[in-house]
Design a protein around this motif. Structure first.
Motif, PDB file in Angstrom:
ATOM      1  N   GLY A   1      15.889   9.705  -8.152  1.00 30.51           N
ATOM      2  CA  GLY A   1      14.540  10.410  -8.387  1.00 30.51           C
ATOM      3  C   GLY A   1      15.351  11.825  -8.206  1.00 30.51           C
ATOM      4  N   ARG A   2      14.290  12.587  -9.498  1.00 30.00           N
ATOM      5  CA  ARG A   2      14.790  14.012  -8.808  1.00 30.00           C
ATOM      6  C   ARG A   2      13.827  14.830 -10.568  1.00 30.00           C
ATOM      7  N   LYS A   3      13.532  15.854  -9.356  1.00 26.71           N
ATOM      8  CA  LYS A   3      12.179  16.389  -9.949  1.00 26.71           C
ATOM      9  C   LYS A   3      13.064  17.766 -10.584  1.00 26.71           C
ATOM     10  N   GLU A   4      12.831  17.295 -13.032  1.00 18.98           N
ATOM     11  CA  GLU A   4      13.110  18.122 -13.252  1.00 18.98           C
ATOM     12  C   GLU A   4      12.514  18.276 -14.531  1.00 18.98           C
ATOM     13  N   SER A   5      12.317  20.040 -14.896  1.00 17.71           N
ATOM     14  CA  SER A   5      11.601  20.285 -15.735  1.00 17.71           C
ATOM     15  C   SER A   5      12.993  21.831 -16.915  1.00 17.71           C
ATOM     16  N   THR A   6      12.240  22.162 -18.016  1.00 15.04           N
ATOM     17  CA  THR A   6      12.870  22.977 -18.554  1.00 15.04           C
ATOM     18  C   THR A   6      12.367  24.219 -17.923  1.00 15.04           C
TER      19      THR A   6
ATOM     20  N   GLY B   1       6.493  12.010 -12.866  1.00 14.72           N
ATOM     21  CA  GLY B   1       7.596  13.020 -13.586  1.00 14.72           C
ATOM     22  C   GLY B   1       8.844  13.348 -12.912  1.00 14.72           C
ATOM     23  N   PHE B   2       9.321  12.434 -11.971  1.00 16.47           N
ATOM     24  CA  PHE B   2      10.416  12.147 -12.031  1.00 16.47           C
ATOM     25  C   PHE B   2      11.364  11.810 -13.075  1.00 16.47           C
ATOM     26  N   THR B   3      12.948  11.909 -13.165  1.00 16.11           N
ATOM     27  CA  THR B   3      14.334  11.511 -13.717  1.00 16.11           C
ATOM     28  C   THR B   3      14.316  10.716 -13.027  1.00 16.11           C
ATOM     29  N   VAL B   4      14.690   9.615 -13.684  1.00 24.38           N
ATOM     30  CA  VAL B   4      15.499   8.371 -12.268  1.00 24.38           C
ATOM     31  C   VAL B   4      16.807   8.253 -12.873  1.00 24.38           C
ATOM     32  N   GLU B   5      17.081   8.190 -11.831  1.00 27.24           N
ATOM     33  CA  GLU B   5      18.546   7.048 -12.012  1.00 27.24           C
ATOM     34  C   GLU B   5      18.819   5.771 -11.841  1.00 27.24           C
ATOM     35  N   ARG B   6      19.402   4.783 -11.848  1.00 29.56           N
ATOM     36  CA  ARG B   6      19.815   3.849 -10.908  1.00 29.56           C
ATOM     37  C   ARG B   6      20.963   4.278 -10.635  1.00 29.56           C
TER      38      ARG B   6
ATOM     39  N   GLU C   1       1.111  -1.286   0.150  1.00 25.42           N
ATOM     40  CA  GLU C   1      -0.051   0.032  -0.255  1.00 25.42           C
ATOM     41  C   GLU C   1       0.632   1.206   0.281  1.00 25.42           C
ATOM     42  N   MET C   2       1.949   1.446   0.010  1.00 26.32           N
ATOM     43  CA  MET C   2       3.107   2.346   0.363  1.00 26.32           C
ATOM     44  C   MET C   2       3.946   2.475  -0.972  1.00 26.32           C
ATOM     45  N   TRP C   3       3.186   2.036  -1.654  1.00 27.16           N
ATOM     46  CA  TRP C   3       4.249   1.570  -2.817  1.00 27.16           C
ATOM     47  C   TRP C   3       3.538   1.702  -4.138  1.00 27.16           C
ATOM     48  N   THR C   4       2.655   3.140  -4.562  1.00 28.97           N
ATOM     49  CA  THR C   4       1.256   2.955  -5.522  1.00 28.97           C
ATOM     50  C   THR C   4       1.676   4.281  -6.062  1.00 28.97           C
ATOM     51  N   GLN C   5       1.628   4.542  -7.207  1.00 33.92           N
ATOM     52  CA  GLN C   5       1.497   5.668  -8.257  1.00 33.92           C
ATOM     53  C   GLN C   5       0.611   6.702  -7.185  1.00 33.92           C
ATOM     54  N   THR C   6      -0.044   6.128  -6.930  1.00 38.93           N
ATOM     55  CA  THR C   6      -1.396   7.591  -6.292  1.00 38.93           C
ATOM     56  C   THR C   6       0.542   8.251  -4.983  1.00 38.93           C
ATOM     57  N   ILE C   7       0.467   7.503  -3.979  1.00 35.79           N
ATOM     58  CA  ILE C   7       1.818   7.905  -2.969  1.00 35.79           C
ATOM     59  C   ILE C   7       3.000   8.183  -3.976  1.00 35.79           C
ATOM     60  N   PHE C   8       3.267   7.885  -5.141  1.00 30.83           N
ATOM     61  CA  PHE C   8       4.235   8.829  -6.309  1.00 30.83           C
ATOM     62  C   PHE C   8       4.285  10.574  -6.183  1.00 30.83           C
ATOM     63  N   ASP C   9       2.921   9.967  -6.743  1.00 35.55           N
ATOM     64  CA  ASP C   9       2.463  11.302  -7.608  1.00 35.55           C
ATOM     65  C   ASP C   9       2.178  12.411  -6.884  1.00 35.55           C
ATOM     66  N   SER C  10       1.256  12.124  -5.361  1.00 37.20           N
ATOM     67  CA  SER C  10       2.062  12.983  -4.080  1.00 37.20           C
ATOM     68  C   SER C  10       3.227  13.196  -4.012  1.00 37.20           C
ATOM     69  N   ILE C  11       3.464  12.125  -3.927  1.00 34.90           N
ATOM     70  CA  ILE C  11       5.068  12.801  -3.376  1.00 34.90           C
ATOM     71  C   ILE C  11       5.927  14.060  -4.450  1.00 34.90           C
ATOM     72  N   PHE C  12       5.266  13.600  -5.359  1.00 31.24           N
ATOM     73  CA  PHE C  12       5.716  14.994  -6.457  1.00 31.24           C
ATOM     74  C   PHE C  12       5.810  15.407  -6.476  1.00 31.24           C
ATOM     75  N   ALA C  13       3.876  16.541  -6.415  1.00 34.04           N
ATOM     76  CA  ALA C  13       3.203  16.934  -6.081  1.00 34.04           C
ATOM     77  C   ALA C  13       3.993  17.946  -4.611  1.00 34.04           C
ATOM     78  N   LEU C  14       4.302  16.982  -3.593  1.00 41.08           N
ATOM     79  CA  LEU C  14       5.304  18.125  -2.462  1.00 41.08           C
ATOM     80  C   LEU C  14       6.633  18.452  -2.829  1.00 41.08           C
ATOM     81  N   CYS C  15       7.251  17.852  -3.740  1.00 36.02           N
ATOM     82  CA  CYS C  15       8.592  18.220  -4.248  1.00 36.02           C
ATOM     83  C   CYS C  15       9.018  19.724  -4.582  1.00 36.02           C
ATOM     84  N   ASN C  16       9.680  20.724  -4.285  1.00 33.06           N
ATOM     85  CA  ASN C  16      10.246  21.244  -4.517  1.00 33.06           C
ATOM     86  C   ASN C  16      11.065  21.710  -6.417  1.00 33.06           C
ATOM     87  N   PRO C  17      11.013  22.565  -7.323  1.00 33.26           N
ATOM     88  CA  PRO C  17      12.256  22.325  -8.606  1.00 33.26           C
ATOM     89  C   PRO C  17      13.198  21.566  -7.991  1.00 33.26           C
TER      90      PRO C  17
END
Length: 227
Positions: free
Chosen positions: A219-224, A201-206, A164-180
């Motif tokens: 992951g990083r919250k990146e955008s032009t 929306g994160f740019t993800v690297e292994r 229940e902690m690893w869902t798309q809804t969770i990660f969408d909510s986290i992305f919305a809470l993130c600063n640029p």
């Protein structure tokens, strides 16, 4: 809930929950894992002079303790928000050996992280402020926070143990809470987690993982559109 104390590969403690067959940290080394995944790849990768951290899973307080020590060492202001649905009982906390292994003189600070009041911001040191929130983050779309975040420590139990902690809804909510330009790190490198982070929306690297794990994710919250 029955919780057992165990020693990991680097000599530091972790906790084991028999009912779900899960450890709080890597058995190869709790301190080693936290330094690698959350401090080096997360906090120290953020270059801001003031850092707002959101931790998913306060647990033993190890992530918070190492973040506090880093904040004091660098004289960088850290505002640390941590959510935890099931705080540890005091008798388990008192047995943890993190402070004695890392910095015995800071034992009182480790204890203060656990003893301080929940649901309010507490200035633990001149550079580190902690707010603990006893909430169910699986209902993240219903939770309000007082700030946006620069670094996310995603440290829930493994997906197969706490799905229940690893869902798309969770990660969408986290992305919305993130600063640029915010950073999210997690020990879990599963493909499904990487894809959910990317979908949010994160740019993800292994990245190379800590001992015992081949990879981890950042992951990083990146955008032009961001300056």
């Amino acid at each position: 809930m029955n919780i057992e104390l165990e020693i990991t590969g680097d000599g530091s403690h972790t906790l084991f929950v028999p009912s779900i067959n899960e450890h709080y940290h890597s058995t190869y080394g709790a301190i080693t894992e936290t330094m690698h995944v959350y401090i080096d790849a997360g906090l120290r990768a953020c270059l801001k002079s003031t850092v707002n951290i959101l931790e998913i899973g306060f647990g033993t307080g190890l992530n918070a303790f190492l973040s506090l020590l880093d904040a004091e060492k660098t004289a960088r202001a850290v505002f640390y928000t941590s959510v935890e649905r099931y705080p540890l009982p005091a008798d388990k906390v008192k047995k943890l050996n993190y402070a004695s292994l890392i910095q015995p003189s800071a034992t009182n600070l480790f204890n203060k992280l656990h003893d301080c009041e929940w649901e309010t911001a507490v200035k633990i040191t001149p550079h580190f402020t902690l707010q603990k929130r006893k909430i169910d983050f699986s209902k993240s779309d219903e939770i309000a926070f007082n700030s946006d975040f620069d670094v996310i420590f995603f440290d829930a139990f493994a997906p197969e143990k706490q799905p229940e902690m690893w869902t798309q809804t969770i990660f969408d909510s986290i992305f919305a809470l993130c600063n640029p330009h915010a950073i999210i790190t997690t020990y879990c490198a599963k493909g499904i987690v990487r894809r959910m982070l990317q979908s949010a929306g994160f740019t993800v690297e292994r990245l190379p993982g800590p001992p015992g794990k081949r990879e981890m994710l950042r992951g990083r919250k990146e955008s032009t559109f961001f300056p």
